[in-house]
Design a protein around this motif. Sequence first.
Motif, PDB file in Angstrom:
ATOM      1  N   ALA A 163      -7.438   7.595   7.451  1.00 47.34           N
ATOM      2  CA  ALA A 163      -6.253   7.844   8.272  1.00 47.34           C
ATOM      3  C   ALA A 163      -5.114   6.918   7.855  1.00 47.34           C
ATOM      4  O   ALA A 163      -3.950   7.333   7.791  1.00 47.34           O
ATOM      5  CB  ALA A 163      -6.587   7.647   9.744  1.00 47.34           C
ATOM      6  N   SER A 164      -5.462   5.667   7.549  1.00 47.69           N
ATOM      7  CA  SER A 164      -4.446   4.716   7.098  1.00 47.69           C
ATOM      8  C   SER A 164      -3.853   5.166   5.759  1.00 47.69           C
ATOM      9  O   SER A 164      -2.633   5.075   5.560  1.00 47.69           O
ATOM     10  CB  SER A 164      -5.059   3.320   6.946  1.00 47.69           C
ATOM     11  N   VAL A 165      -4.697   5.668   4.884  1.00 53.46           N
ATOM     12  CA  VAL A 165      -4.206   6.098   3.579  1.00 53.46           C
ATOM     13  C   VAL A 165      -3.237   7.262   3.740  1.00 53.46           C
ATOM     14  O   VAL A 165      -2.179   7.304   3.096  1.00 53.46           O
ATOM     15  CB  VAL A 165      -5.371   6.501   2.657  1.00 53.46           C
ATOM     16  N   TYR A 166      -3.580   8.201   4.638  1.00 53.55           N
ATOM     17  CA  TYR A 166      -2.668   9.329   4.873  1.00 53.55           C
ATOM     18  C   TYR A 166      -1.336   8.848   5.401  1.00 53.55           C
ATOM     19  O   TYR A 166      -0.275   9.365   5.041  1.00 53.55           O
ATOM     20  CB  TYR A 166      -3.311  10.327   5.837  1.00 53.55           C
ATOM     21  N   ARG A 192     -11.151  14.404  -3.478  1.00 55.31           N
ATOM     22  CA  ARG A 192     -11.643  13.197  -2.806  1.00 55.31           C
ATOM     23  C   ARG A 192     -10.770  11.982  -3.117  1.00 55.31           C
ATOM     24  O   ARG A 192     -11.207  10.843  -3.034  1.00 55.31           O
ATOM     25  CB  ARG A 192     -13.091  12.905  -3.181  1.00 55.31           C
ATOM     26  N   ALA A 193      -9.491  12.218  -3.453  1.00 54.62           N
ATOM     27  CA  ALA A 193      -8.591  11.111  -3.784  1.00 54.62           C
ATOM     28  C   ALA A 193      -8.424  10.154  -2.609  1.00 54.62           C
ATOM     29  O   ALA A 193      -8.504   8.931  -2.770  1.00 54.62           O
ATOM     30  CB  ALA A 193      -7.231  11.663  -4.214  1.00 54.62           C
ATOM     31  N   MET A 194      -8.170  10.704  -1.414  1.00 58.34           N
ATOM     32  CA  MET A 194      -7.929   9.851  -0.252  1.00 58.34           C
ATOM     33  C   MET A 194      -9.161   9.017   0.090  1.00 58.34           C
ATOM     34  O   MET A 194      -9.059   7.843   0.448  1.00 58.34           O
ATOM     35  CB  MET A 194      -7.499  10.700   0.943  1.00 58.34           C
ATOM     36  N   GLU A 195     -10.318   9.634  -0.034  1.00 59.65           N
ATOM     37  CA  GLU A 195     -11.566   8.908   0.241  1.00 59.65           C
ATOM     38  C   GLU A 195     -11.764   7.784  -0.770  1.00 59.65           C
ATOM     39  O   GLU A 195     -12.161   6.659  -0.415  1.00 59.65           O
ATOM     40  CB  GLU A 195     -12.740   9.886   0.179  1.00 59.65           C
ATOM     41  N   ARG A 200       0.837  -1.211   0.000  1.00 62.63           N
ATOM     42  CA  ARG A 200       0.000   0.000   0.000  1.00 62.63           C
ATOM     43  C   ARG A 200       0.866   1.252   0.000  1.00 62.63           C
ATOM     44  O   ARG A 200       0.537   2.238  -0.668  1.00 62.63           O
ATOM     45  CB  ARG A 200      -0.934  -0.010   1.208  1.00 62.63           C
ATOM     46  N   ARG A 201       1.956   1.219   0.750  1.00 63.00           N
ATOM     47  CA  ARG A 201       2.866   2.378   0.761  1.00 63.00           C
ATOM     48  C   ARG A 201       3.457   2.601  -0.631  1.00 63.00           C
ATOM     49  O   ARG A 201       3.543   3.737  -1.107  1.00 63.00           O
ATOM     50  CB  ARG A 201       3.978   2.159   1.785  1.00 63.00           C
ATOM     51  N   ALA A 202       3.864   1.507  -1.272  1.00 62.04           N
ATOM     52  CA  ALA A 202       4.414   1.628  -2.626  1.00 62.04           C
ATOM     53  C   ALA A 202       3.353   2.139  -3.594  1.00 62.04           C
ATOM     54  O   ALA A 202       3.638   2.955  -4.485  1.00 62.04           O
ATOM     55  CB  ALA A 202       4.944   0.270  -3.089  1.00 62.04           C
ATOM     56  N   HIS A 259     -11.525   1.924  -1.954  1.00 61.67           N
ATOM     57  CA  HIS A 259     -11.121   0.869  -2.877  1.00 61.67           C
ATOM     58  C   HIS A 259     -10.207  -0.147  -2.195  1.00 61.67           C
ATOM     59  O   HIS A 259     -10.219  -1.332  -2.558  1.00 61.67           O
ATOM     60  CB  HIS A 259     -10.426   1.476  -4.094  1.00 61.67           C
ATOM     61  N   LEU A 260      -9.420   0.319  -1.220  1.00 63.46           N
ATOM     62  CA  LEU A 260      -8.537  -0.589  -0.491  1.00 63.46           C
ATOM     63  C   LEU A 260      -9.216  -1.234   0.710  1.00 63.46           C
ATOM     64  O   LEU A 260      -8.697  -2.190   1.279  1.00 63.46           O
ATOM     65  CB  LEU A 260      -7.285   0.153  -0.019  1.00 63.46           C
ATOM     66  N   GLY A 261     -10.367  -0.659   1.117  1.00 69.34           N
ATOM     67  CA  GLY A 261     -11.062  -1.194   2.280  1.00 69.34           C
ATOM     68  C   GLY A 261     -10.385  -0.833   3.587  1.00 69.34           C
ATOM     69  O   GLY A 261     -10.400  -1.619   4.540  1.00 69.34           O
TER      70      GLY A 261
END
Length: 209
Positions: free
Chosen positions: A202-205, A188-191, A171-173, A196-198
């Motif tokens: 906060a995890s995406v950030y 709304r990219a992070m959302e 996910r980091r890569a 999509h990743l489930g």
Amino acid sequence: MPRKSPEQTILLDQLKQIAQGLGETFAPFCEVVVHDLLDPKHAVLAIHNNLSGREVGHPATELGLARILDPEYPQVIANYANQFSDGRQAKSTSIGIKDSQGKYIAALCMNVDLTLFQSFQTAIGQFVSVDAQLAPGESLDPAGTDLIRTRIDQFAARLATSPRALKADDRRALLQELKSAGLLDVRRAMETIAAHLGVSRASVYSYAK
């Protein structure tokens, strides 16, 4: 009826358990039948989700008789067209079971009633149809989010996995790849990525740092 060996008895008993599990899993759309090919005149040993109207003790089918006569008959015949006695269309799979001597002793058969699924297919086809000529060019999805989802799918495909099965390092890569492509600047990219990743936003950030 010929006497069954202990091995044959165990195989038939285990096959009955498998048939019960399959029947409970695919109820009520799939009939699951165990045929005892050692007793072709009373071959139906068990039947679950009875769609064909047969009963325990009914004789073997032509397919069962073919296996009895020919040990080289194909062991698995999958997804062949079939029909119930009342005319309903079915999709069937038949799996022959051999003992250690290579002799067919049983068959596990699954018969799916296609009638309901065909109705679903028609209804869904009608529901999802749209008239492109009437479309005003409007989109309910912010521009770029489709591209984000596509890039995530492509990234996961390269790793032979699905977006939701990606490990933390992957996910980091992925986030670095999306960042390099400028896709994190999409509204709304992070959302979109989180959904999509489930995972949480906060995890995406944290993956994007």
